[in-house]
Design a protein around this motif. Structure first.
Motif, short mmCIF file in Angstrom:
data_model
loop_
_atom_site.label_atom_id
_atom_site.label_comp_id
_atom_site.label_asym_id
_atom_site.label_seq_id
_atom_site.Cartn_x
_atom_site.Cartn_y
_atom_site.Cartn_z
N GLN A 75 -6.25 95.15 -28.74
CA GLN A 75 -6.12 93.85 -29.41
C GLN A 75 -7.05 93.75 -30.62
OE1 GLN A 75 -3.24 92.52 -28.78
NE2 GLN A 75 -4.07 90.49 -28.45
N ILE A 76 -8.26 94.27 -30.48
CA ILE A 76 -9.20 94.23 -31.60
C ILE A 76 -8.66 95.07 -32.76
CG2 ILE A 76 -11.49 95.01 -32.35
CD1 ILE A 76 -12.47 93.98 -29.55
N THR A 77 -8.16 96.25 -32.46
CA THR A 77 -7.57 97.11 -33.50
C THR A 77 -6.41 96.38 -34.19
OG1 THR A 77 -8.24 99.12 -32.35
CG2 THR A 77 -6.44 99.32 -33.94
N ARG A 78 -5.54 95.78 -33.38
CA ARG A 78 -4.38 95.06 -33.90
C ARG A 78 -4.81 93.88 -34.77
NH1 ARG A 78 -1.96 90.64 -31.47
NH2 ARG A 78 0.04 90.12 -32.37
N LEU A 79 -5.78 93.08 -34.29
CA LEU A 79 -6.22 91.90 -35.03
C LEU A 79 -6.96 92.28 -36.31
CD1 LEU A 79 -6.00 88.73 -34.33
CD2 LEU A 79 -5.20 90.32 -32.60
N ARG A 80 -7.69 93.37 -36.29
CA ARG A 80 -8.37 93.83 -37.52
C ARG A 80 -7.33 94.20 -38.59
NH1 ARG A 80 -13.94 94.92 -37.65
NH2 ARG A 80 -13.54 96.19 -39.49
N ALA A 81 -6.27 94.88 -38.16
CA ALA A 81 -5.20 95.25 -39.10
C ALA A 81 -4.50 94.00 -39.64
CB ALA A 81 -4.20 96.18 -38.43
N LEU A 82 -4.20 93.05 -38.76
CA LEU A 82 -3.59 91.80 -39.21
C LEU A 82 -4.50 91.06 -40.18
CD1 LEU A 82 -2.06 90.49 -35.86
CD2 LEU A 82 -0.79 91.27 -37.88
N ALA A 83 -5.78 91.06 -39.90
CA ALA A 83 -6.74 90.39 -40.78
C ALA A 83 -6.74 91.03 -42.16
CB ALA A 83 -8.15 90.44 -40.17
N ASN A 87 -5.75 89.30 -45.82
CA ASN A 87 -6.93 89.14 -46.68
C ASN A 87 -8.01 88.31 -46.01
OD1 ASN A 87 -6.00 90.69 -48.90
ND2 ASN A 87 -4.66 88.99 -49.45
N LEU A 88 -8.19 88.52 -44.71
CA LEU A 88 -9.26 87.90 -43.94
C LEU A 88 -10.24 89.00 -43.57
CD1 LEU A 88 -10.32 85.37 -42.36
CD2 LEU A 88 -8.99 86.21 -40.41
N ASP A 89 -11.50 88.71 -43.61
CA ASP A 89 -12.52 89.69 -43.27
C ASP A 89 -12.29 90.21 -41.85
OD1 ASP A 89 -14.83 91.15 -42.78
OD2 ASP A 89 -16.20 89.45 -42.98
N PRO A 90 -11.98 91.51 -41.70
CA PRO A 90 -11.71 92.07 -40.37
C PRO A 90 -12.89 91.93 -39.41
CG PRO A 90 -11.05 93.62 -42.07
CD PRO A 90 -11.79 92.50 -42.75
N ALA A 91 -14.11 91.99 -39.94
CA ALA A 91 -15.29 91.83 -39.08
C ALA A 91 -15.33 90.42 -38.51
CB ALA A 91 -16.57 92.15 -39.86
N PHE A 92 -14.99 89.44 -39.33
CA PHE A 92 -14.93 88.05 -38.83
C PHE A 92 -13.85 87.93 -37.76
CE2 PHE A 92 -12.72 83.99 -38.91
CZ PHE A 92 -13.73 83.16 -38.47
N ALA A 93 -12.68 88.49 -38.02
CA ALA A 93 -11.58 88.42 -37.06
C ALA A 93 -11.99 89.05 -35.74
CB ALA A 93 -10.33 89.10 -37.62
N GLU A 94 -12.71 90.17 -35.81
CA GLU A 94 -13.16 90.85 -34.59
C GLU A 94 -14.18 89.99 -33.84
OE1 GLU A 94 -15.25 95.02 -33.11
OE2 GLU A 94 -14.40 94.90 -35.12
N LYS A 95 -15.12 89.39 -34.56
CA LYS A 95 -16.11 88.51 -33.90
C LYS A 95 -15.41 87.35 -33.22
CE LYS A 95 -19.86 89.40 -37.12
NZ LYS A 95 -20.66 88.82 -38.23
#
Length: 124
Positions: A75-83, A87-95
């Motif tokens: 899920q984290i990998t998927r959400l980072r890619a979606l972020a 154009n959303l900071d992937p680190a923020f999406a992961e947090k």
């Protein structure tokens, strides 16, 4: 704009009287859109937690662990890619996702503990 029944005042701002009226009107208009998005996020999170509650009940009924590290990593990998696509900071999406996952696991653990019979332990 007036105060709502919840006590929220959409026109509340420390900038009132410090900026030109046209700028303040535009600021309030954009903030109104933000407020709508925030409300949508709250309702989406509520729906998400209803679904994870069902998962937690299944896990508790079948004595499955509260967390699923492989699912969480996927899920984290998927959400980072979606972020990145959004154009959303992937680190923020992961947090953000990690926070949600930790809450879900906490809820699952509580469900599991509530399903145990008195005197039963949760040993490995």
């Amino acid at each position: 704009m007036t105060e709502s029944s919840s006590g929220y005042n959409p026109a509340a701002s420390s900038l009132a009287g410090q900026v030109q009226p046209g700028v303040m009107a535009e600021l309030l208009s954009v903030r109104s859109s933000i407020d709508n998005i925030d409300a949508t996020l709250v309702y989406l999170l509520a729906e998400r937690f209803k679904a994870t509650q069902r998962v937690g009940v299944l896990k508790a009924e079948h004595q499955l662990p509260a967390g699923d590290p492989d699912r969480e990593a996927a899920q984290i990998t998927r959400l980072r890619a979606l972020a990145e696509e959004a154009n959303l900071d992937p680190a923020f999406a992961e947090k953000f996702l990690n926070f949600i996952i930790s809450e879900v696991i906490r809820h699952h653990q509580a469900l599991s503990e509530n399903r145990r019979t008195p005197g039963e332990t949760g040993g490995a």
